[in-house]
Design a protein around this motif. Sequence first.
Motif, PDB file in Angstrom:
ATOM      1  N   VAL A  15      -1.672  14.976  -9.029  1.00 43.11           N
ATOM      2  CA  VAL A  15      -1.251  14.896  -7.630  1.00 43.11           C
ATOM      3  C   VAL A  15      -0.729  13.487  -7.320  1.00 43.11           C
ATOM      4  CG1 VAL A  15      -2.014  15.086  -5.244  1.00 43.11           C
ATOM      5  CG2 VAL A  15      -2.924  16.641  -6.970  1.00 43.11           C
ATOM      6  N   MET A  16       0.431  13.431  -6.682  1.00 40.83           N
ATOM      7  CA  MET A  16       1.039  12.154  -6.297  1.00 40.83           C
ATOM      8  C   MET A  16       1.410  12.201  -4.828  1.00 40.83           C
ATOM      9  SD  MET A  16       3.581  11.555  -9.554  1.00 40.83           S
ATOM     10  CE  MET A  16       4.259  10.043  -8.919  1.00 40.83           C
ATOM     11  N   THR A  17       1.226  11.087  -4.135  1.00 44.62           N
ATOM     12  CA  THR A  17       1.624  11.005  -2.740  1.00 44.62           C
ATOM     13  C   THR A  17       3.145  10.915  -2.648  1.00 44.62           C
ATOM     14  OG1 THR A  17       1.575   8.591  -2.662  1.00 44.62           O
ATOM     15  CG2 THR A  17      -0.500   9.746  -2.167  1.00 44.62           C
ATOM     16  N   GLU A  18       3.673  11.215  -1.484  1.00 43.86           N
ATOM     17  CA  GLU A  18       5.114  11.087  -1.270  1.00 43.86           C
ATOM     18  C   GLU A  18       5.560   9.633  -1.426  1.00 43.86           C
ATOM     19  OE1 GLU A  18       7.551  13.384  -1.125  1.00 43.86           O
ATOM     20  OE2 GLU A  18       5.873  14.678  -1.643  1.00 43.86           O
ATOM     21  N   LYS A  19       4.699   8.707  -1.024  1.00 43.93           N
ATOM     22  CA  LYS A  19       5.023   7.290  -1.180  1.00 43.93           C
ATOM     23  C   LYS A  19       5.177   6.949  -2.656  1.00 43.93           C
ATOM     24  CE  LYS A  19       3.771   2.737   0.454  1.00 43.93           C
ATOM     25  NZ  LYS A  19       2.901   1.965   1.349  1.00 43.93           N
ATOM     26  N   ALA A  20       4.286   7.458  -3.504  1.00 40.82           N
ATOM     27  CA  ALA A  20       4.376   7.210  -4.939  1.00 40.82           C
ATOM     28  C   ALA A  20       5.641   7.823  -5.520  1.00 40.82           C
ATOM     29  CB  ALA A  20       3.140   7.750  -5.653  1.00 40.82           C
ATOM     30  N   VAL A  21       5.966   9.028  -5.100  1.00 40.66           N
ATOM     31  CA  VAL A  21       7.185   9.683  -5.573  1.00 40.66           C
ATOM     32  C   VAL A  21       8.408   8.859  -5.180  1.00 40.66           C
ATOM     33  CG1 VAL A  21       8.643  11.743  -5.343  1.00 40.66           C
ATOM     34  CG2 VAL A  21       6.164  11.989  -5.616  1.00 40.66           C
ATOM     35  N   ARG A  25      11.109   7.026  -7.653  1.00 43.40           N
ATOM     36  CA  ARG A  25      12.546   7.352  -7.543  1.00 43.40           C
ATOM     37  C   ARG A  25      13.385   6.105  -7.328  1.00 43.40           C
ATOM     38  NH1 ARG A  25      11.572  12.422  -3.912  1.00 43.40           N
ATOM     39  NH2 ARG A  25      11.836  14.054  -5.469  1.00 43.40           N
ATOM     40  N   ARG A  26      12.905   5.237  -6.424  1.00 40.15           N
ATOM     41  CA  ARG A  26      13.695   4.069  -6.028  1.00 40.15           C
ATOM     42  C   ARG A  26      13.385   2.811  -6.829  1.00 40.15           C
ATOM     43  NH1 ARG A  26      12.719   3.461  -0.064  1.00 40.15           N
ATOM     44  NH2 ARG A  26      14.060   1.673  -0.362  1.00 40.15           N
ATOM     45  N   GLY A  27      12.297   2.825  -7.626  1.00 38.10           N
ATOM     46  CA  GLY A  27      11.986   1.693  -8.492  1.00 38.10           C
ATOM     47  C   GLY A  27      11.357   0.510  -7.790  1.00 38.10           C
ATOM     48  N   TYR A  28      10.240   0.739  -7.096  1.00 36.33           N
ATOM     49  CA  TYR A  28       9.515  -0.367  -6.476  1.00 36.33           C
ATOM     50  C   TYR A  28       8.014  -0.132  -6.565  1.00 36.33           C
ATOM     51  CZ  TYR A  28       8.882   2.522  -2.240  1.00 36.33           C
ATOM     52  OH  TYR A  28       8.546   3.513  -1.356  1.00 36.33           O
ATOM     53  N   VAL A  29       7.228  -1.174  -6.294  1.00 34.21           N
ATOM     54  CA  VAL A  29       5.766  -1.075  -6.256  1.00 34.21           C
ATOM     55  C   VAL A  29       5.285  -1.397  -4.843  1.00 34.21           C
ATOM     56  CG1 VAL A  29       5.421  -1.610  -8.699  1.00 34.21           C
ATOM     57  CG2 VAL A  29       5.431  -3.464  -7.036  1.00 34.21           C
ATOM     58  N   ALA A  41       7.767   2.666 -12.542  1.00 34.05           N
ATOM     59  CA  ALA A  41       8.557   2.291 -11.372  1.00 34.05           C
ATOM     60  C   ALA A  41       9.491   1.118 -11.643  1.00 34.05           C
ATOM     61  CB  ALA A  41       7.640   1.964 -10.194  1.00 34.05           C
ATOM     62  N   ILE A  42       8.982   0.062 -12.284  1.00 31.48           N
ATOM     63  CA  ILE A  42       9.778  -1.163 -12.425  1.00 31.48           C
ATOM     64  C   ILE A  42       9.893  -1.679 -13.849  1.00 31.48           C
ATOM     65  CG2 ILE A  42       9.429  -1.922 -10.040  1.00 31.48           C
ATOM     66  CD1 ILE A  42       7.260  -3.837 -11.085  1.00 31.48           C
ATOM     67  N   GLY A  43       9.340  -0.940 -14.810  1.00 29.84           N
ATOM     68  CA  GLY A  43       9.462  -1.353 -16.204  1.00 29.84           C
ATOM     69  C   GLY A  43       8.287  -2.201 -16.671  1.00 29.84           C
ATOM     70  N   ALA A  44       8.351  -2.559 -17.926  1.00 30.90           N
ATOM     71  CA  ALA A  44       7.277  -3.347 -18.530  1.00 30.90           C
ATOM     72  C   ALA A  44       7.354  -4.794 -18.074  1.00 30.90           C
ATOM     73  CB  ALA A  44       7.382  -3.279 -20.052  1.00 30.90           C
ATOM     74  N   LEU A  90      10.899  -6.116  -6.584  1.00 38.00           N
ATOM     75  CA  LEU A  90       9.742  -5.276  -6.851  1.00 38.00           C
ATOM     76  C   LEU A  90       9.343  -4.381  -5.695  1.00 38.00           C
ATOM     77  CD1 LEU A  90       7.350  -7.893  -8.524  1.00 38.00           C
ATOM     78  CD2 LEU A  90       8.926  -6.339  -9.643  1.00 38.00           C
ATOM     79  N   THR A  91       9.664  -4.763  -4.472  1.00 41.24           N
ATOM     80  CA  THR A  91       9.169  -4.034  -3.309  1.00 41.24           C
ATOM     81  C   THR A  91      10.287  -3.259  -2.624  1.00 41.24           C
ATOM     82  OG1 THR A  91       9.504  -5.950  -1.874  1.00 41.24           O
ATOM     83  CG2 THR A  91       7.331  -5.719  -2.911  1.00 41.24           C
TER      84      THR A  91
END
Length: 95
Positions: A15-21, A25-29, A41-44, A90-91
């Motif tokens: 289960v994932m929240t919409e915020k996590a999804v 998708r957009r590549g941020y934390v 989300a943002i790579g290694a 990142l954000t």
Amino acid sequence: MSESELEEFREDAGVMTEKAVDALRRGYVYVGMPAIYIRKAIGAPTEVNESRTGGGVRYQYVYRASAGEVSYVYVEDQRVTSIQENGYGLTATSN
């Protein structure tokens, strides 16, 4: 992250929240994000530093941009606790 990659990750993560999804998708934390999503989300990170305290272990994920900027993501108890944004993107507000 492509929709097919997201769907595959979603199946593995549960289960994932919409915020996590949205973050994936957009590549941020974001603060509160489960640590297992960071790399998706943002790579290694360039490096990971570990600090042991009386309260447990804290991780510092270091991201170095090609222009020399350094940003940090801090993790405790398997969750992002803070983000020090220095131009790496990142954000959500920087994307």
